[in-house]
Design a protein around this motif. Structure first.
Motif, PDB file in Angstrom:
ATOM      1  N   GLY A 146       0.535  -1.285   0.266  1.00  0.00           N
ATOM      2  CA  GLY A 146      -0.151  -0.347   0.194  1.00  0.00           C
ATOM      3  C   GLY A 146       1.273   1.323  -0.130  1.00  0.00           C
ATOM      4  N   ASN A 149       1.958   2.168  -3.390  1.00  0.00           N
ATOM      5  CA  ASN A 149       0.830   2.006  -4.707  1.00  0.00           C
ATOM      6  C   ASN A 149       0.789   3.855  -4.166  1.00  0.00           C
ATOM      7  N   ASN A 150       0.318   4.118  -2.946  1.00  0.00           N
ATOM      8  CA  ASN A 150      -0.072   5.016  -2.365  1.00  0.00           C
ATOM      9  C   ASN A 150       0.601   6.564  -2.131  1.00  0.00           C
ATOM     10  N   TYR A 188      -3.884   6.137   6.385  1.00  0.00           N
ATOM     11  CA  TYR A 188      -3.351   5.084   6.080  1.00  0.00           C
ATOM     12  C   TYR A 188      -2.842   4.179   7.306  1.00  0.00           C
ATOM     13  N   GLN A 192      -5.583   0.415   7.971  1.00  0.00           N
ATOM     14  CA  GLN A 192      -5.186  -1.101   8.335  1.00  0.00           C
ATOM     15  C   GLN A 192      -5.881  -1.244   9.135  1.00  0.00           C
TER      16      GLN A 192
END
Length: 228
Positions: A146, A149-150, A188, A192
């Motif tokens: 993540g 990608n983010n 973020y 999670q």
């Protein structure tokens, strides 16, 4: 014995049965509701006890079930032990003095640490250099993917520092970029399933005209050992 009784404990109202309060006759509550101990009423007629109202939730649940059940992130064991000692509930005191493991044997704790370093100079823009580092002390594949990608628009690199630890370093960047990055990272991580365990700030002087400020956050979540 099942007549409802309402207690005002430090401003928190609890309603339970007389039999629950007398479950342990030798306790302070047992003596109080047996008539052997003086009682005080508030303006509404509720029994008043000048103790920690939030922690009384765990006291009352123990009286109801004779089992001690605490949240996995509970951090006030010492305070709860003092409350149990005040109420003189001997079985609860024994549970707190011989606690069970924080998690069951097949559970462990995943940890993520986020730190931000700012160099402050009185001769230039208040923030000269900022580097934000994210350390994942247990490999969490989904979290690693993540981040990759983010957070592609930020300058970063990843390094394996130990078998069970991975670090991302972002920056250097300016103040506004750092704030935006940190807000996005914290949001973020918490999405999670991680919660903040603790935070700290450290100030240190490197030279007469420059100071460094370090902010640090630790995030934790329980996970099964069979998971990544």
């Amino acid at each position: 014995m099942t007549t409802p009784v309402t207690l005002n404990v430090g401003g928190h109202l609890y309603t339970t049965s007389l039999s629950t309060l007398q479950r342990y006759p030798d306790s302070m509550l047992g003596a109080m509701f047996r008539g052997d101990f003086p009682t005080t009423r508030d303006s509404q007629g509720n029994y008043f006890i000048d103790r920690d109202g939030t922690l009384f939730r765990y006291i009352l649940n123990f009286l109801r079930t004779s089992e001690l059940t605490l949240p996995v992130d509970f951090t006030e064991t010492d305070l709860l032990r003092k409350e149990a000692d005040f109420y003189q509930i001997e079985p609860l005191i024994q549970c707190l003095n011989d606690p069970k493991p924080l998690y069951p044997p097949d559970i462990f704790e995943q940890v993520v640490e986020l730190s931000s370093t700012r160099k402050l100079s009185k001769y230039s823009n208040p923030v000269a250099v900022i580097i934000t580092q994210l350390t994942i002390t247990t490999k969490v594949h989904g979290l690693l993917e993540g981040i990759s990608n983010n957070f592609t628009k930020w300058n970063k690199h990843m390094m394996d520092t130990r078998d069970c630890q991975v670090s991302f370093t972002f920056g250097p960047c300016d103040y506004h970029q750092e704030v935006s990055l940190r807000v996005h990272l914290m949001d973020y991580i918490m999405k999670q399933g991680f919660t903040i365990r603790n935070t700290r700030v450290h100030h240190m002087s490197e030279r007469a005209n420059e100071n460094t400020v370090e902010h640090h956050w630790t995030f934790c979540r329980p996970a099964h050992k069979v998971e990544d």
